[in-house]
Design an enzyme around this catalytic site. Structure first.
Site, PDB file in Angstrom:
ATOM      1  N   HIS A  10      73.988 -27.539  13.334  1.00  0.00           N
ATOM      2  CA  HIS A  10      74.222 -28.901  12.837  1.00  0.00           C
ATOM      3  C   HIS A  10      74.762 -28.889  11.403  1.00  0.00           C
ATOM      4  O   HIS A  10      75.303 -27.889  10.965  1.00  0.00           O
ATOM      5  CB  HIS A  10      72.956 -29.739  12.993  1.00  0.00           C
ATOM      6  CG  HIS A  10      72.413 -29.677  14.397  1.00  0.00           C
ATOM      7  ND1 HIS A  10      72.928 -30.435  15.422  1.00  0.00           N
ATOM      8  CD2 HIS A  10      71.433 -28.906  14.944  1.00  0.00           C
ATOM      9  CE1 HIS A  10      72.290 -30.145  16.547  1.00  0.00           C
ATOM     10  NE2 HIS A  10      71.376 -29.212  16.279  1.00  0.00           N
ATOM     11  N   GLU A  24      66.701 -31.188  10.989  1.00  0.00           N
ATOM     12  CA  GLU A  24      67.013 -29.874  11.533  1.00  0.00           C
ATOM     13  C   GLU A  24      68.104 -29.171  10.723  1.00  0.00           C
ATOM     14  O   GLU A  24      68.006 -27.969  10.457  1.00  0.00           O
ATOM     15  CB  GLU A  24      67.464 -30.000  12.998  1.00  0.00           C
ATOM     16  CG  GLU A  24      67.786 -28.659  13.633  1.00  0.00           C
ATOM     17  CD  GLU A  24      68.230 -28.777  15.086  1.00  0.00           C
ATOM     18  OE1 GLU A  24      68.451 -27.721  15.709  1.00  0.00           O
ATOM     19  OE2 GLU A  24      68.343 -29.911  15.591  1.00  0.00           O
ATOM     20  N   HIS A  78      68.377 -22.824  15.414  1.00  0.00           N
ATOM     21  CA  HIS A  78      68.106 -24.243  15.636  1.00  0.00           C
ATOM     22  C   HIS A  78      66.608 -24.525  15.577  1.00  0.00           C
ATOM     23  O   HIS A  78      65.786 -23.614  15.644  1.00  0.00           O
ATOM     24  CB  HIS A  78      68.645 -24.682  17.003  1.00  0.00           C
ATOM     25  CG  HIS A  78      70.140 -24.682  17.075  1.00  0.00           C
ATOM     26  ND1 HIS A  78      70.880 -25.838  17.032  1.00  0.00           N
ATOM     27  CD2 HIS A  78      71.018 -23.659  17.157  1.00  0.00           C
ATOM     28  CE1 HIS A  78      72.169 -25.525  17.096  1.00  0.00           C
ATOM     29  NE2 HIS A  78      72.278 -24.202  17.170  1.00  0.00           N
ATOM     30  N   GLU A 142      65.594 -21.326  19.156  1.00  0.00           N
ATOM     31  CA  GLU A 142      64.975 -22.642  18.921  1.00  0.00           C
ATOM     32  C   GLU A 142      63.588 -22.392  18.332  1.00  0.00           C
ATOM     33  O   GLU A 142      62.669 -21.956  19.031  1.00  0.00           O
ATOM     34  CB  GLU A 142      64.879 -23.434  20.227  1.00  0.00           C
ATOM     35  CG  GLU A 142      66.211 -23.881  20.801  1.00  0.00           C
ATOM     36  CD  GLU A 142      66.765 -25.143  20.134  1.00  0.00           C
ATOM     37  OE1 GLU A 142      66.165 -25.618  19.139  1.00  0.00           O
ATOM     38  OE2 GLU A 142      67.780 -25.665  20.626  1.00  0.00           O
TER      39      GLU A 142
END
Length: 228
Positions: A10, A24, A78, A142
């Site tokens: 992101h 995030e 992430h 993640e």
């Protein structure tokens, strides 16, 4: 030389997941920079970042950066969301090399070891663009859930984020057989060898007796100490 692309998920107008006062995009950049700093301590590693600040980059461009660099490995970091807890990792759900599977196995295990008693959500596969469009082995991690109060409490800790980064690096070290650079302090061989000394100023005292007392205590412990 091993070329490793570090991708902070992101960025810019794309905040990624949001929860418990966290974004995030900020967490991923923090972790990626820590990974890069730790990797810099190893020989023969060329570190390439898709972003080093808060900017938006298209998914296809992230993969293109790695492809143009002819990288050996692509790592995308992430933070999860959706009410769960724990850690999981992904490789592409299409045709992948045996090396990709092996790298996932090694890195996944090292991250779990580094972050302590966290739920292992498993080694998974998905059709993510950065995994599909990269020409080299690629892994997406993640790291906990931003919308889980307990996970978020850990993500607010710089020490925990360093543990996350350390796990990624330990995995890369094992996967690629990386060796640490020789430290300058390890060059002491004999009395003819010039040693690099580091000056540490402990503090200032208004009472000389206090200063002398500290000097004597340091000398007893084997340190060089003088009053200046």
């Amino acid at each position: 030389m091993v070329k490793i692309v570090l991708d902070a998920g992101h960025g810019g107008t794309d905040s990624g997941a949001v929860g418990n006062g966290l974004l995030e995009k900020n967490l991923t950049l923090n972790i990626i920079k820590k990974i890069g700093n730790l990797l810099a301590e190893y020989e023969g590693v060329d570190i390439i970042y898709t972003r080093t600040d808060d900017r938006f980059i298209e998914l296809s461009e992230r993969a293109a950066i790695a492809n143009r660099a002819d990288a050996d490995f692509f790592l995308s970091v992430h933070i999860n969301a959706g009410g769960g807890t724990g850690f999981e990792s992904y490789i592409y759900n299409g045709n992948v090399s045996s090396a990709t599977i092996a790298y996932q196995n090694v890195i996944h295990a090292e991250i779990l070891k580094a972050i302590g008693n966290m739920t292992d959500r498993g080694k998974k596969r998905a059709n993510y663009a950065v995994l599909r469009e990269t020409n080299m082995p690629a892994l997406l991690t993640e790291n906990l859930f931003i919308d889980n109060v307990n996970d978020a409490a850990k993500l607010k800790s710089e020490q925990f984020l360093l543990q996350v980064a350390h796990g990624h690096v330990e995995g890369l070290v094992k996967a690629f057989g990386l060796k640490k650079k020789a430290a300058a302090s390890q060059t002491k061989t004999d009395t003819n060898t010039k040693e690099k000394l580091y000056r540490v100023q402990v503090g200032a005292f208004t009472d000389r007796e206090n200063a002398e007392r500290l000097v004597e205590e340091l000398k007893k412990k084997g340190y060089q100490a003088i009053i200046i």
